[in-house]
Design a protein around this motif. Structure first.
Motif, PDB file in Angstrom:
ATOM      1  N   THR A 198      17.088 -13.052  40.239  1.00 22.98           N
ATOM      2  CA  THR A 198      17.560 -14.427  40.090  1.00 22.98           C
ATOM      3  C   THR A 198      16.352 -15.290  39.771  1.00 22.98           C
ATOM      4  OG1 THR A 198      17.222 -14.902  42.440  1.00 22.98           O
ATOM      5  CG2 THR A 198      19.392 -14.044  41.796  1.00 22.98           C
ATOM      6  N   PRO A 199      16.592 -16.506  39.265  1.00 20.95           N
ATOM      7  CA  PRO A 199      15.443 -17.382  38.984  1.00 20.95           C
ATOM      8  C   PRO A 199      14.556 -17.594  40.206  1.00 20.95           C
ATOM      9  CG  PRO A 199      17.421 -18.234  37.944  1.00 20.95           C
ATOM     10  CD  PRO A 199      17.858 -17.076  38.801  1.00 20.95           C
ATOM     11  N   TRP A 200      15.148 -17.723  41.398  1.00 22.35           N
ATOM     12  CA  TRP A 200      14.319 -17.970  42.578  1.00 22.35           C
ATOM     13  C   TRP A 200      13.484 -16.746  42.943  1.00 22.35           C
ATOM     14  CZ3 TRP A 200      14.285 -14.899  46.786  1.00 22.35           C
ATOM     15  CH2 TRP A 200      15.418 -14.149  47.080  1.00 22.35           C
ATOM     16  N   PHE A 201      13.984 -15.533  42.622  1.00 23.18           N
ATOM     17  CA  PHE A 201      13.228 -14.321  42.959  1.00 23.18           C
ATOM     18  C   PHE A 201      11.918 -14.285  42.179  1.00 23.18           C
ATOM     19  CE2 PHE A 201      12.214  -9.835  42.090  1.00 23.18           C
ATOM     20  CZ  PHE A 201      12.111  -9.346  43.389  1.00 23.18           C
ATOM     21  N   GLN A 202      11.990 -14.449  40.871  1.00 23.62           N
ATOM     22  CA  GLN A 202      10.780 -14.435  40.061  1.00 23.62           C
ATOM     23  C   GLN A 202       9.889 -15.640  40.371  1.00 23.62           C
ATOM     24  OE1 GLN A 202       9.534 -12.076  38.224  1.00 23.62           O
ATOM     25  NE2 GLN A 202      11.267 -10.730  38.626  1.00 23.62           N
ATOM     26  N   SER A 203      10.503 -16.786  40.665  1.00 20.02           N
ATOM     27  CA  SER A 203       9.707 -17.970  41.021  1.00 20.02           C
ATOM     28  C   SER A 203       8.943 -17.738  42.320  1.00 20.02           C
ATOM     29  CB  SER A 203      10.615 -19.193  41.175  1.00 20.02           C
ATOM     30  OG  SER A 203      11.217 -19.531  39.945  1.00 20.02           O
ATOM     31  N   THR A 204       9.570 -17.050  43.261  1.00 13.82           N
ATOM     32  CA  THR A 204       8.905 -16.748  44.529  1.00 13.82           C
ATOM     33  C   THR A 204       7.714 -15.828  44.311  1.00 13.82           C
ATOM     34  OG1 THR A 204      11.006 -16.988  45.718  1.00 13.82           O
ATOM     35  CG2 THR A 204       9.230 -15.831  46.860  1.00 13.82           C
ATOM     36  N   LEU A 205       7.882 -14.816  43.445  1.00 18.74           N
ATOM     37  CA  LEU A 205       6.765 -13.927  43.125  1.00 18.74           C
ATOM     38  C   LEU A 205       5.597 -14.716  42.519  1.00 18.74           C
ATOM     39  CD1 LEU A 205       8.515 -10.807  41.509  1.00 18.74           C
ATOM     40  CD2 LEU A 205       7.879 -11.156  43.893  1.00 18.74           C
ATOM     41  N   GLN A 206       5.919 -15.637  41.608  1.00 19.27           N
ATOM     42  CA  GLN A 206       4.876 -16.423  40.956  1.00 19.27           C
ATOM     43  C   GLN A 206       4.194 -17.370  41.936  1.00 19.27           C
ATOM     44  OE1 GLN A 206       6.901 -18.292  37.657  1.00 19.27           O
ATOM     45  NE2 GLN A 206       7.525 -16.330  36.786  1.00 19.27           N
TER      46      GLN A 206
END
Length: 313
Positions: free
Chosen positions: A145-153
């Motif tokens: 989800t967008p939040w998953f990749q944003s959290t990684l970044q």
């Protein structure tokens, strides 16, 4: 009852160190480990192995959780041999700089955020044993989800900046990814999955039985009653439960009761053992004590004393 939320409240992680690995291929290293490990590939690719497990290909955007590794390796290609990471950087240096770099040559670059942590509650070992050695969330997977990749970044950015309070932020964000990893374990339908009550939550009837036991651990459950509650025969229920979970329903119930008992002791140190016994389905302190020693390896009194200084998480 949200079993996953309840489990995570008892299975909080405590981050101890996060840092960056900046490698240029070819590279191949093994890392010692005595706690859980999180790995985030922010750029490039590599191959991971844990203890004696087969190699797993990782690419940018992937998140990996290793519950109980003794050691793990990272290499740029499968055929490369590995050497100790300590030959390149000492643990003291990594603690100080939060960065390890290695220039292997003219090959592609790979950037990784790696972290080690421990589980906050001693009884978490009972829960961790139901996890595979590698929980791999692919950046291109269905869970993405967008939040998953944003959290990684966000994690990668905090680790790179090494600002005051960054460790606490990374620890909390990594725990969010840990919950997502547990979600993926529940939803996984891979035929190679080993028996696990987390995976069994996905089964309508066995999942319902697990939720009933976790919601009311003090209830005097019997095999017949559990089977009736999920509209199955006693024999069919027992067979399917063991197949999916890897243990009998009453064995699972006993283990969950001991997890709850350990948590109650830490949450409320003055609580009487008689109260804990009653809350976890035992008529006497004696019968509770025998079950506790069998599952936890120590008496309730010794457990309470050894965990007196642990704060409730």
């Amino acid at each position: 009852m949200d079993v996953l939320a309840h489990m995570m409240s008892l299975m909080r992680t405590k981050g101890s160190l996060y840092g960056r690995l900046e490698f240029t291929a070819p590279f191949g290293f093994w890392f010692p480990a005595d706690n859980g490990v999180c790995i985030i590939v922010t750029r490039g690719s590599c191959f991971l192995s844990v203890d004696d497990s087969p190699l797993v290909s990782l690419v940018g955007g992937d998140f990996v959780f290793l519950p109980t590794p003794k050691q793990y390796t990272l290499r740029s290609s499968p055929e490369l041999s590995v050497r100790s990471m300590l030959e390149v950087a000492s643990q003291e240096e990594f603690h100080r700089t939060r960065l390890i770099t290695f220039d292997g040559g003219q090959g592609p670059s790979t950037s990784i955020v790696a972290g080690c942590f421990s589980l906050a509650s001693p009884e978490s070992d009972i829960l961790v044993k139901h996890l595979p050695p590698i929980v791999h969330l692919q950046g291109s997977g269905n869970h993405t989800t967008p939040w998953f990749q944003s959290t990684l970044q966000f994690i990668a950015s905090e680790v790179a900046q090494n600002l005051p309070g960054g460790t606490a932020i990374v620890d909390r964000l990594a725990e969010v990814l840990f919950v997502q990893a547990m979600r993926s374990r529940i939803g996984s339908s891979s035929p190679t999955n080993k028996p696990s009550w987390l995976h069994a939550l996905n089964d309508p009837q066995i999942g319902e039985a697990i939720q009933l036991m976790h919601a009311e651990p003090g209830r005097p459950w019997t095999l017949d009653e559990l089977a009736r509650n999920v509209s199955m025969s006693r024999s069919a229920f027992a067979e399917r439960f063991r197949k999916l979970v890897g243990e009998t329903p009453l064995d699972h119930l006993t283990q969950w009761r001991m997890v709850k008992a350990g948590n109650m002791m830490r949450a409320n140190p003055p609580i009487k053992l008689a109260e804990i016994a009653l809350a976890t389905g035992y008529e006497s302190e004696s019968s509770f004590g025998k079950a506790f020693r069998r599952i936890m390896g120590v008496s309730p009194g010794k457990y309470r004393a050894s965990n007196r200084d642990l704060a409730e998480v």
